[in-house]
Design an enzyme around this catalytic site. Structure first.
Site, PDB file in Angstrom:
ATOM      1  N   HIS A  97       0.869  -1.184   0.000  1.00  0.00           N
ATOM      2  CA  HIS A  97       0.000   0.000   0.000  1.00  0.00           C
ATOM      3  C   HIS A  97       0.904   1.231   0.000  1.00  0.00           C
ATOM      4  O   HIS A  97       1.975   1.220   0.608  1.00  0.00           O
ATOM      5  CB  HIS A  97      -0.874   0.030   1.254  1.00  0.00           C
ATOM      6  CG  HIS A  97      -1.953  -1.015   1.259  1.00  0.00           C
ATOM      7  ND1 HIS A  97      -3.015  -0.998   0.388  1.00  0.00           N
ATOM      8  CD2 HIS A  97      -2.121  -2.108   2.033  1.00  0.00           C
ATOM      9  CE1 HIS A  97      -3.785  -2.036   0.614  1.00  0.00           C
ATOM     10  NE2 HIS A  97      -3.269  -2.743   1.609  1.00  0.00           N
ATOM     11  N   ALA A 128       7.782 -23.724   5.102  1.00  0.00           N
ATOM     12  CA  ALA A 128       6.425 -23.364   5.528  1.00  0.00           C
ATOM     13  C   ALA A 128       6.418 -21.997   6.214  1.00  0.00           C
ATOM     14  O   ALA A 128       7.398 -21.592   6.846  1.00  0.00           O
ATOM     15  CB  ALA A 128       5.909 -24.428   6.492  1.00  0.00           C
ATOM     16  N   LYS A 169      23.620 -20.470   6.342  1.00  0.00           N
ATOM     17  CA  LYS A 169      24.835 -21.087   5.793  1.00  0.00           C
ATOM     18  C   LYS A 169      24.658 -21.173   4.275  1.00  0.00           C
ATOM     19  O   LYS A 169      23.566 -20.954   3.759  1.00  0.00           O
ATOM     20  CB  LYS A 169      25.087 -22.473   6.392  1.00  0.00           C
ATOM     21  CG  LYS A 169      23.949 -23.466   6.265  1.00  0.00           C
ATOM     22  CD  LYS A 169      24.287 -24.754   7.028  1.00  0.00           C
ATOM     23  CE  LYS A 169      23.068 -25.618   7.206  1.00  0.00           C
ATOM     24  NZ  LYS A 169      23.299 -26.809   8.012  1.00  0.00           N
TER      25      LYS A 169
HETATM   26  C1  LIG Z   1      16.331 -24.596   6.816  1.00  0.00           C
HETATM   27  C2  LIG Z   1      16.393 -26.003   7.339  1.00  0.00           C
HETATM   28  C3  LIG Z   1      16.196 -26.963   6.166  1.00  0.00           C
HETATM   29  C4  LIG Z   1      17.824 -26.090   7.902  1.00  0.00           C
HETATM   30  O1  LIG Z   1      18.113 -27.371   8.273  1.00  0.00           O
HETATM   31  P1  LIG Z   1      19.633 -27.768   8.681  1.00  0.00           P
HETATM   32  O2  LIG Z   1      20.564 -27.571   7.531  1.00  0.00           O
HETATM   33  O3  LIG Z   1      19.532 -29.111   9.250  1.00  0.00           O
HETATM   34  O4  LIG Z   1      20.046 -26.655   9.733  1.00  0.00           O
HETATM   35  P2  LIG Z   1      20.339 -26.833  11.277  1.00  0.00           P
HETATM   36  O5  LIG Z   1      19.170 -27.473  11.962  1.00  0.00           O
HETATM   37  O6  LIG Z   1      21.689 -27.482  11.393  1.00  0.00           O
HETATM   38  O7  LIG Z   1      20.433 -25.339  11.787  1.00  0.00           O
HETATM   39  C5  LIG Z   1      21.504 -24.480  11.420  1.00  0.00           C
HETATM   40  C6  LIG Z   1      21.260 -23.137  12.102  1.00  0.00           C
HETATM   41  O8  LIG Z   1      20.111 -22.540  11.483  1.00  0.00           O
HETATM   42  C7  LIG Z   1      19.130 -22.233  12.473  1.00  0.00           C
HETATM   43  N1  LIG Z   1      17.839 -22.514  11.882  1.00  0.00           N
HETATM   44  C8  LIG Z   1      17.362 -23.688  11.430  1.00  0.00           C
HETATM   45  N2  LIG Z   1      16.120 -23.537  10.959  1.00  0.00           N
HETATM   46  C9  LIG Z   1      15.801 -22.253  11.133  1.00  0.00           C
HETATM   47  C10 LIG Z   1      14.643 -21.507  10.869  1.00  0.00           C
HETATM   48  N3  LIG Z   1      13.556 -22.071  10.316  1.00  0.00           N
HETATM   49  N4  LIG Z   1      14.635 -20.198  11.146  1.00  0.00           N
HETATM   50  C11 LIG Z   1      15.725 -19.616  11.704  1.00  0.00           C
HETATM   51  N5  LIG Z   1      16.857 -20.269  11.987  1.00  0.00           N
HETATM   52  C12 LIG Z   1      16.884 -21.580  11.722  1.00  0.00           C
HETATM   53  C13 LIG Z   1      19.438 -23.184  13.628  1.00  0.00           C
HETATM   54  O9  LIG Z   1      18.940 -22.667  14.849  1.00  0.00           O
HETATM   55  C14 LIG Z   1      20.935 -23.242  13.587  1.00  0.00           C
HETATM   56  O10 LIG Z   1      21.446 -22.070  14.197  1.00  0.00           O
HETATM   57  P3  LIG Z   1      22.800 -22.119  15.080  1.00  0.00           P
HETATM   58  O11 LIG Z   1      23.887 -22.543  14.111  1.00  0.00           O
HETATM   59  O12 LIG Z   1      22.954 -20.731  15.584  1.00  0.00           O
HETATM   60  O13 LIG Z   1      22.556 -23.150  16.125  1.00  0.00           O
HETATM   61  C15 LIG Z   1      15.321 -26.324   8.386  1.00  0.00           C
HETATM   62  O14 LIG Z   1      15.667 -25.810   9.642  1.00  0.00           O
HETATM   63  C16 LIG Z   1      13.969 -25.730   7.998  1.00  0.00           C
HETATM   64  O15 LIG Z   1      13.604 -24.589   8.327  1.00  0.00           O
HETATM   65  N6  LIG Z   1      13.167 -26.515   7.269  1.00  0.00           N
HETATM   66  C17 LIG Z   1      11.875 -26.077   6.782  1.00  0.00           C
HETATM   67  C18 LIG Z   1      10.828 -27.103   7.179  1.00  0.00           C
HETATM   68  C19 LIG Z   1       9.535 -26.812   6.489  1.00  0.00           C
HETATM   69  O16 LIG Z   1       9.118 -25.683   6.377  1.00  0.00           O
HETATM   70  N7  LIG Z   1       8.900 -27.847   6.003  1.00  0.00           N
HETATM   71  C20 LIG Z   1       7.686 -27.706   5.240  1.00  0.00           C
HETATM   72  C21 LIG Z   1       7.911 -28.240   3.888  1.00  0.00           C
HETATM   73  S1  LIG Z   1       6.619 -27.771   2.824  1.00  0.00           S
END
Ligand SMILES: CC(C)(COP(=O)(O)OP(=O)(O)OC[C@H]1O[C@@H](n2cnc3c(N)ncnc32)[C@H](O)[C@@H]1OP(=O)(O)O)[C@@H](O)C(=O)NCCC(=O)NCCS
Length: 172
Positions: A97, A128, A169
């Site tokens: 807006h 999600a 990352k």
């Molecule tokens: C992004 C994602 C794939 C990362 O997975 P990963 O590579 O295993 O990452 P990690 O769990 O090792 O986390 C790494 C860092 O990112 C952070 N992190 C992970 N997911 C996060 C999120 N959704 N938001 C913010 N930070 C996040 C962790 O806290 C961690 O931080 P740190 O290093 O300070 O401890 C996963 O966390 C995610 O968000 N998946 C989405 C799930 C989803 O929406 N599914 C629906 C499918 S339709």
């Protein structure tokens, strides 16, 4: 009259996108969007409960999946590449807006809007409950973590998360 037509179109869209994600209905939904002027690729999947309105200014590549609750408002233009996964309740809004120049004017019904295109490149996964704001480009092969609010461009092969989204990352 315009209000009546807009509301009627919204109702028709809701009914079309309520249909389940059988292949035939997916094709039907793509054809419906084509009728609105969208360009839609092959094998696009729409879960029941997606909301895309209106369809114009929308380009979607091949093999794209829109999960339930996804809401797409392509008024400023939304381009989605191929092999893109869009997670539950993702929100893409390609316009703001207009904010009045002075405080004496109300935001409500203030004329004008600031439309900026959203681009999602190929091979992206949007988790999600993400919100993608106007003007953002999400680079090839990147992942947007669940719950992120993406306010700035995402470089290719990055994993971003948080509010506002920052790089967690880079992908290996
Ligand atoms: C992004 C994602 C794939 C990362 O997975 P990963 O590579 O295993 O990452 P990690 O769990 O090792 O986390 C790494 C860092 O990112 C952070 N992190 C992970 N997911 C996060 C999120 N959704 N938001 C913010 N930070 C996040 C962790 O806290 C961690 O931080 P740190 O290093 O300070 O401890 C996963 O966390 C995610 O968000 N998946 C989405 C799930 C989803 O929406 N599914 C629906 C499918 S339709």
């Amino acid at each position: 009259m315009k209000y009546f037509l807009v509301v009627t179109a919204e109702v028709i869209s809701s009914i079309v996108f309520f249909l389940p994600r059988y292949r035939t209905f997916n094709k039907f939904k793509s054809i419906y969007l084509l009728c609105w002027g969208a360009k839609i690729g092959k094998r696009v999947v729409y879960y029941s409960g997606v909301r895309i309105f209106p369809g114009r200014n929308l380009v979607v590549g091949d093999d794209v999946s829109f999960a339930k609750g996804t809401q797409i408002y392509p008024n400023g233009g939304i381009t989605i590449g191929s092999r893109v996964l869009i997670g539950f309740n993702a929100l893409m809004i390609a316009g703001n807006h207009a904010i009045p120049a002075t405080r004496s004017e109300s935001l409500y019904n203030y004329p004008g809007s600031d439309r900026r295109p959203i681009v999602i490149e190929d091979d992206v996964w949007i988790g999600a409950n993400c919100t993608i704001l106007p003007g953002v480009t999400i680079g090839t092969g990147s992942v947007v973590a669940g719950g992120a609010v993406v306010t700035k461009d995402v470089p290719p092969y990055a994993i971003v998360g948080g509010v506002p989204a920052k790089i967690i990352k880079m992908r290996p």
